[in-house]
Design a protein around this motif. Structure first.
Motif, PDB file in Angstrom:
ATOM      1  N   ILE A 243       0.845  -1.188   0.000  1.00  0.00           N
ATOM      2  CA  ILE A 243       0.000   0.000   0.000  1.00  0.00           C
ATOM      3  C   ILE A 243       0.885   1.245   0.000  1.00  0.00           C
ATOM      4  O   ILE A 243       1.787   1.368   0.832  1.00  0.00           O
TER       5      ILE A 243
ATOM      6  N   PHE B  42       4.023  -1.310   3.373  1.00  0.00           N
ATOM      7  CA  PHE B  42       3.423   0.010   3.187  1.00  0.00           C
ATOM      8  C   PHE B  42       4.475   1.103   3.175  1.00  0.00           C
ATOM      9  O   PHE B  42       5.536   0.968   3.797  1.00  0.00           O
TER      10      PHE B  42
ATOM     11  N   ALA C  47      -2.419   4.588   5.178  1.00  0.00           N
ATOM     12  CA  ALA C  47      -1.605   3.419   4.841  1.00  0.00           C
ATOM     13  C   ALA C  47      -1.161   2.683   6.099  1.00  0.00           C
ATOM     14  O   ALA C  47      -1.207   1.446   6.162  1.00  0.00           O
TER      15      ALA C  47
END
Length: 245
Positions: free
Chosen positions: A23, A78, A91
């Protein structure tokens, strides 16, 4: 806000047995990606600042397209920032929530390091990659990295700076560098960052933005090396206390 579910497929250069989610929402270019069975799938979220609901929607779409369930994931990666406050927070929160619920490991990566990884070792050569993003309020986020055998190595800690007082030449002298590859829109947002840097610039890509898909290969290396963290390690790195987006 709607999410663009134009899923992009690609090959995964690392271990085909590695299954992970990534992400990256620290910039206006928000992406989510997954790798499974030697392949990658990624989506770009439409809109300038997607919310958590859009990120979860993108994750559901990717897992469905990959034919896997959340329980099949071995890791969640992330971009921890620096970047827009809301995007970085989302995130981190989504990663922490999923990793805790699934009891799986987390790969936490600087957004500037991810930007550097996007340059690619072949393009960077032996140059130090100087990654920069617009921090707003007349400031820039800057990080210095080297790409060595596919790994991103931090040369200096990420920092927030006043472009008027920043000197790339001073970094070159202090760190014994003779060339830089400039990556990211921070350099074009603040041209004054390049004052006095003649002769130090090898190449540049001011349009380059961090991509979730590049997180996957970095996460695979960390997974193999056993250097991942747990859900509680999914903390953001804002670099400033004032909220900006």
């Amino acid at each position: 806000m709607t999410v663009s579910f134009n899923i992009t497929h690609g090959a995964f250069a690392a271990d085909p047995a590695f299954t992970a989610l990534s992400i990256e929402t620290a910039t206006s270019h928000s992406t989510v990606a997954v790798c499974h069975g030697g392949q990658t799938l990624s989506v770009t979220l439409s809109g300038n600042r997607p919310g958590a609901g859009e990120v979860y929607g993108a994750i559901d779409a990717l897992l469905l397209a990959a034919g896997i369930a959340p329980a099949d994931l071995q890791c969640i990666a992330f971009g921890c920032g620096p970047g827009g406050f809301t995007g970085v927070r989302i995130a981190a929160a989504v990663t922490q929530g999923l990793a805790y619920g699934l009891q799986i490991a987390v790969f936490r990566c600087s957004t500037l390091a991810l930007l550097a990884a996007g340059v690619g070792e072949a393009k960077a050569g032996c140059a130090v990659i100087a990654a920069a993003l617009d921090a707003r309020q007349g400031e820039a986020y800057i990080g210095f990295y080297r790409l060595i055998n596919g790994s991103v190595t931090e040369m200096l800690p990420d920092a927030i700076c006043n472009p008027a007082s920043f000197r790339l030449a001073a970094v070159a002298v202090a760190e014994s560098c003779n060339s830089f590859y400039l990556a990211g829109p921070g350099w074009s947002a603040y041209p004054e960052l390049l004052q006095g840097s003649e002769g130090l610039l090898k190449q540049e890509d001011f349009a380059l933005l961090p991509e979730a898909v590049n997180l996957l290969s970095l996460a695979a290396r960390a997974y193999s090396a056993g250097t991942l963290t747990d859900a509680f390690g999914a903390q953001p790195n804002y670099l400033r206390d004032k909220v900006t987006d």
